[in-house]
Design a protein around this motif. Structure first.
Motif, PDB file in Angstrom:
ATOM      1  N   SER A 245       0.825  -1.209   0.000  1.00 65.37           N
ATOM      2  CA  SER A 245       0.000   0.000   0.000  1.00 65.37           C
ATOM      3  C   SER A 245       0.860   1.260   0.000  1.00 65.37           C
ATOM      4  O   SER A 245       0.549   2.242  -0.689  1.00 65.37           O
ATOM      5  CB  SER A 245      -0.937  -0.006   1.213  1.00 65.37           C
ATOM      6  OG  SER A 245      -0.198  -0.062   2.429  1.00 65.37           O
TER       7      SER A 245
ATOM      8  N   LEU B   1       0.992   4.035  -3.024  1.00 64.68           N
ATOM      9  CA  LEU B   1       0.734   5.454  -2.793  1.00 64.68           C
ATOM     10  C   LEU B   1       1.898   6.313  -3.269  1.00 64.68           C
ATOM     11  O   LEU B   1       1.713   7.306  -3.980  1.00 64.68           O
ATOM     12  CB  LEU B   1       0.481   5.709  -1.304  1.00 64.68           C
ATOM     13  CG  LEU B   1      -0.963   5.680  -0.811  1.00 64.68           C
ATOM     14  CD1 LEU B   1      -1.010   5.897   0.692  1.00 64.68           C
ATOM     15  CD2 LEU B   1      -1.804   6.720  -1.529  1.00 64.68           C
TER      16      LEU B   1
ATOM     17  N   GLY C 113       2.679   7.726   1.765  1.00 66.52           N
ATOM     18  CA  GLY C 113       3.091   6.419   1.262  1.00 66.52           C
ATOM     19  C   GLY C 113       4.525   6.089   1.606  1.00 66.52           C
ATOM     20  O   GLY C 113       4.856   4.942   1.947  1.00 66.52           O
TER      21      GLY C 113
END
Length: 245
Positions: free
Chosen positions: A27, A31, A211
């Protein structure tokens, strides 16, 4: 052995810490790479439209942005493969520690593999800490820009010196010092801050910064997990449990 006992044994061999770190890494990289790639493209468009008139003034920045976008492609591919390897190593070490699968035990190769992953992950964490710090710079730039625009909007009806409030892209190294105009001042700057490009780029950089932070946290989690598993594997090795490769 019943189905329940089999499921319990299988779940006992799952490296939950490595699994959580892998999801965080995926993830975070998604990002950082996705939002960072688009933010760079929007930055080029913003500089080209409002801060530079001549192509030669921002051609170097355009090339750098293109190179950074290629680097982002490589980062996404590398971290995807590396996280898969770390997750596989987590399954290996967890199974070895808990002795889940029959005669599967700690080996010399297993401990060497764990050591390699610890060192590589530590180096990546240090490098990514630098990336995390660098990713804060564009957020700082756009934050200053938004704060200056807010000040201009508050003073626009009461002061006549708002044209002295400027954001100079040359001071941040985005443009050479001979670039014209190189800066936006007063109501011109306020107009820039009200555009869709500004809000989109600002939000994208914030998401990319978040991120990078998630990815750094994932790498630290990997370090803790692999270090713990290596310590237990070394303990099993000293006990003489499966010292062959």
């Amino acid at each position: 052995m019943g189905c329940y006992d089999c499921c319990v044994r299988c779940l006992g061999g799952v490296p939950y810490t490595s699994l959580v770190a892998t999801l965080m890494c995926f993830s975070g990289i998604a990002l950082f790479c996705g939002c960072g790639h688009q933010a760079l493209a929007e930055t080029e468009r913003l500089i080209e439209t409002y801060f530079a008139r001549n192509l030669q003034d921002y051609i170097t920045m355009a090339y750098l942005i293109q190179y950074f976008q290629y680097i982002i492609y490589g980062l996404a591919s590398f971290f995807f493969l590396y996280c898969i390897l770390l997750l596989a190593e987590g399954f290996y070490t967890t199974s070895a520690v808990k002795q889940t699968f029959g005669e599967f035990r700690s080996t010399v190769c297993g401990r060497c593999l764990s050591t390699t992953f610890i060192v590589v992950t530590y180096v990546l964490a240090v490098i990514w800490l630098l990336v995390f710090a660098i990713s804060a710079l564009p957020v700082y730039f756009f934050y200053n820009m938004a704060t200056t625009c807010h000040t201009i909007d508050e003073l626009s009806e009461t002061a006549t010196s708002i044209n002295q409030l400027c954001i100079d892209a040359r001071q941040y190294g985005l443009l050479p010092w001979n670039a014209l105009p190189g800066k936006a001042c007063g109501m011109t700057l306020s107009t820039v801050c009200q555009t869709r490009e500004f809000f989109l780029t600002y939000d994208l950089y914030i998401a990319a910064f978040a991120g990078a932070g998630i990815t750094l946290l994932a790498l630290l989690t990997y370090m803790v997990s692999t270090t713990y598993n290596f310590a237990v594997l070394r303990y099993l090795g000293r006990k003489g449990i499966g010292t062959r490769c």
